[in-house]
Design a protein around this motif. Sequence first.
Motif, PDB file in Angstrom:
ATOM      1  N   MET A  67      34.579  73.768  -6.440  1.00 56.66           N
ATOM      2  CA  MET A  67      33.141  73.775  -6.730  1.00 56.66           C
ATOM      3  C   MET A  67      32.337  74.150  -5.488  1.00 56.66           C
ATOM      4  O   MET A  67      31.339  74.880  -5.562  1.00 56.66           O
ATOM      5  CB  MET A  67      32.711  72.410  -7.261  1.00 56.66           C
ATOM      6  CG  MET A  67      33.341  72.022  -8.596  1.00 56.66           C
ATOM      7  SD  MET A  67      32.801  73.045  -9.988  1.00 56.66           S
ATOM      8  CE  MET A  67      31.374  72.106 -10.559  1.00 56.66           C
ATOM      9  N   LYS A  68      32.777  73.677  -4.330  1.00 58.74           N
ATOM     10  CA  LYS A  68      32.093  74.022  -3.088  1.00 58.74           C
ATOM     11  C   LYS A  68      32.216  75.509  -2.787  1.00 58.74           C
ATOM     12  O   LYS A  68      31.248  76.158  -2.379  1.00 58.74           O
ATOM     13  CB  LYS A  68      32.668  73.203  -1.926  1.00 58.74           C
ATOM     14  CG  LYS A  68      32.331  71.718  -1.985  1.00 58.74           C
ATOM     15  CD  LYS A  68      32.990  70.964  -0.836  1.00 58.74           C
ATOM     16  CE  LYS A  68      32.698  69.472  -0.905  1.00 58.74           C
ATOM     17  NZ  LYS A  68      33.396  68.718   0.170  1.00 58.74           N
ATOM     18  N   LYS A  69      33.404  76.056  -2.994  1.00 58.61           N
ATOM     19  CA  LYS A  69      33.624  77.476  -2.725  1.00 58.61           C
ATOM     20  C   LYS A  69      32.841  78.370  -3.689  1.00 58.61           C
ATOM     21  O   LYS A  69      32.468  79.487  -3.334  1.00 58.61           O
ATOM     22  CB  LYS A  69      35.123  77.812  -2.804  1.00 58.61           C
ATOM     23  CG  LYS A  69      35.942  77.267  -1.657  1.00 58.61           C
ATOM     24  CD  LYS A  69      37.412  77.614  -1.789  1.00 58.61           C
ATOM     25  CE  LYS A  69      37.684  79.087  -1.520  1.00 58.61           C
ATOM     26  NZ  LYS A  69      37.597  79.439  -0.099  1.00 58.61           N
ATOM     27  N   LEU A  70      32.605  77.884  -4.876  1.00 59.53           N
ATOM     28  CA  LEU A  70      31.869  78.677  -5.865  1.00 59.53           C
ATOM     29  C   LEU A  70      30.382  78.771  -5.532  1.00 59.53           C
ATOM     30  O   LEU A  70      29.692  79.671  -6.027  1.00 59.53           O
ATOM     31  CB  LEU A  70      32.041  78.061  -7.259  1.00 59.53           C
ATOM     32  CG  LEU A  70      33.409  78.232  -7.907  1.00 59.53           C
ATOM     33  CD1 LEU A  70      33.494  77.388  -9.171  1.00 59.53           C
ATOM     34  CD2 LEU A  70      33.685  79.701  -8.236  1.00 59.53           C
ATOM     35  N   GLY A  71      29.900  77.858  -4.716  1.00 64.00           N
ATOM     36  CA  GLY A  71      28.488  77.889  -4.349  1.00 64.00           C
ATOM     37  C   GLY A  71      27.588  77.713  -5.565  1.00 64.00           C
ATOM     38  O   GLY A  71      27.841  76.862  -6.414  1.00 64.00           O
ATOM     39  N   PRO A  72      26.532  78.535  -5.679  1.00 70.32           N
ATOM     40  CA  PRO A  72      25.604  78.426  -6.815  1.00 70.32           C
ATOM     41  C   PRO A  72      26.277  78.615  -8.174  1.00 70.32           C
ATOM     42  O   PRO A  72      25.813  78.074  -9.176  1.00 70.32           O
ATOM     43  CB  PRO A  72      24.582  79.543  -6.544  1.00 70.32           C
ATOM     44  CG  PRO A  72      24.651  79.781  -5.071  1.00 70.32           C
ATOM     45  CD  PRO A  72      26.083  79.559  -4.708  1.00 70.32           C
ATOM     46  N   ASP A  73      27.383  79.358  -8.201  1.00 69.71           N
ATOM     47  CA  ASP A  73      28.101  79.596  -9.467  1.00 69.71           C
ATOM     48  C   ASP A  73      28.725  78.321 -10.025  1.00 69.71           C
ATOM     49  O   ASP A  73      29.094  78.269 -11.200  1.00 69.71           O
ATOM     50  CB  ASP A  73      29.192  80.654  -9.282  1.00 69.71           C
ATOM     51  CG  ASP A  73      28.621  82.064  -9.212  1.00 69.71           C
ATOM     52  OD1 ASP A  73      27.482  82.273  -9.692  1.00 69.71           O
ATOM     53  OD2 ASP A  73      29.303  82.951  -8.672  1.00 69.71           O
ATOM     54  N   ALA A  74      28.848  77.286  -9.204  1.00 70.93           N
ATOM     55  CA  ALA A  74      29.454  76.031  -9.661  1.00 70.93           C
ATOM     56  C   ALA A  74      28.643  75.404 -10.789  1.00 70.93           C
ATOM     57  O   ALA A  74      29.193  74.663 -11.613  1.00 70.93           O
ATOM     58  CB  ALA A  74      29.571  75.049  -8.500  1.00 70.93           C
ATOM     59  N   ASP A  75      27.354  75.715 -10.846  1.00 73.79           N
ATOM     60  CA  ASP A  75      26.520  75.170 -11.923  1.00 73.79           C
ATOM     61  C   ASP A  75      26.855  75.788 -13.274  1.00 73.79           C
ATOM     62  O   ASP A  75      26.386  75.312 -14.309  1.00 73.79           O
ATOM     63  CB  ASP A  75      25.037  75.397 -11.611  1.00 73.79           C
ATOM     64  CG  ASP A  75      24.561  74.516 -10.457  1.00 73.79           C
ATOM     65  OD1 ASP A  75      25.149  73.439 -10.261  1.00 73.79           O
ATOM     66  OD2 ASP A  75      23.618  74.919  -9.750  1.00 73.79           O
ATOM     67  N   ARG A  76      27.674  76.833 -13.269  1.00 71.65           N
ATOM     68  CA  ARG A  76      28.111  77.477 -14.502  1.00 71.65           C
ATOM     69  C   ARG A  76      29.539  77.079 -14.856  1.00 71.65           C
ATOM     70  O   ARG A  76      30.189  77.701 -15.690  1.00 71.65           O
ATOM     71  CB  ARG A  76      28.011  79.001 -14.364  1.00 71.65           C
ATOM     72  CG  ARG A  76      26.606  79.508 -14.097  1.00 71.65           C
ATOM     73  CD  ARG A  76      26.627  80.957 -13.650  1.00 71.65           C
ATOM     74  NE  ARG A  76      27.310  81.807 -14.610  1.00 71.65           N
ATOM     75  CZ  ARG A  76      27.889  82.977 -14.285  1.00 71.65           C
ATOM     76  NH1 ARG A  76      27.894  83.397 -13.026  1.00 71.65           N
ATOM     77  NH2 ARG A  76      28.487  83.692 -15.215  1.00 71.65           N
ATOM     78  N   VAL A  77      30.016  76.006 -14.224  1.00 73.18           N
ATOM     79  CA  VAL A  77      31.381  75.507 -14.446  1.00 73.18           C
ATOM     80  C   VAL A  77      31.312  74.034 -14.830  1.00 73.18           C
ATOM     81  O   VAL A  77      30.547  73.270 -14.244  1.00 73.18           O
ATOM     82  CB  VAL A  77      32.248  75.674 -13.176  1.00 73.18           C
ATOM     83  CG1 VAL A  77      33.638  75.079 -13.390  1.00 73.18           C
ATOM     84  CG2 VAL A  77      32.338  77.153 -12.787  1.00 73.18           C
TER      85      VAL A  77
END
Length: 201
Positions: free
Chosen positions: A92-102
Amino acid sequence: MSVFSTSRRLALRLGAAATIAVALAACGESAPVFKGSDISGTQLGRGLELSDYNGKMRQLSDFAGKVVVVFFGFTQCPDVCPTSLAELTEVMKKLGPDADRVQVLLITVDPERDTPEVLKQYVTAFDPRFLGLTGTPDQVKKAAASFKAYYAKSPTKDGSYTMDHTAAFYLLDGKGESRVLANNNIGVDALTHDIQALLKQ
């Protein structure tokens, strides 16, 4: 625990379906190349209907538009589960802002001990966005069956018990379709890669 062998057996059972799915994909647009096993077309998880730790009934349709990561485990798991959830925290940290879509979902295989309160405290300690799902023993059994996941109670010498279970990550795309089966030891970079591939679709 027999989590590793059960994961391998699950991968083998899904191998034929995955091969067919890859062959079909080759006839159309180029399909993403995953680090985990491509299980597109297997329709795993369609029977998911469990309660989250807030008491709300959940189905895959609740997470439409998000990549969903499903993991079966239990809060008293000594090693595999906390290690896997810690890795998902790093993803989730590596995904950055995209983590909110996971959306990460831990489905307990030990509903007897994993009350909603226990689940909430456990999963949110890794990431406040993670959800824990539970239900009656029959509901959990049905959910596991829909993913072809294995679990069983294993007695311990002190008169208690632990749980043997499939240790794998199931990745579903924004349409709720099962796409990737990844062993729990696949690593943060590979998991991040496969999630990003699904987010681009």
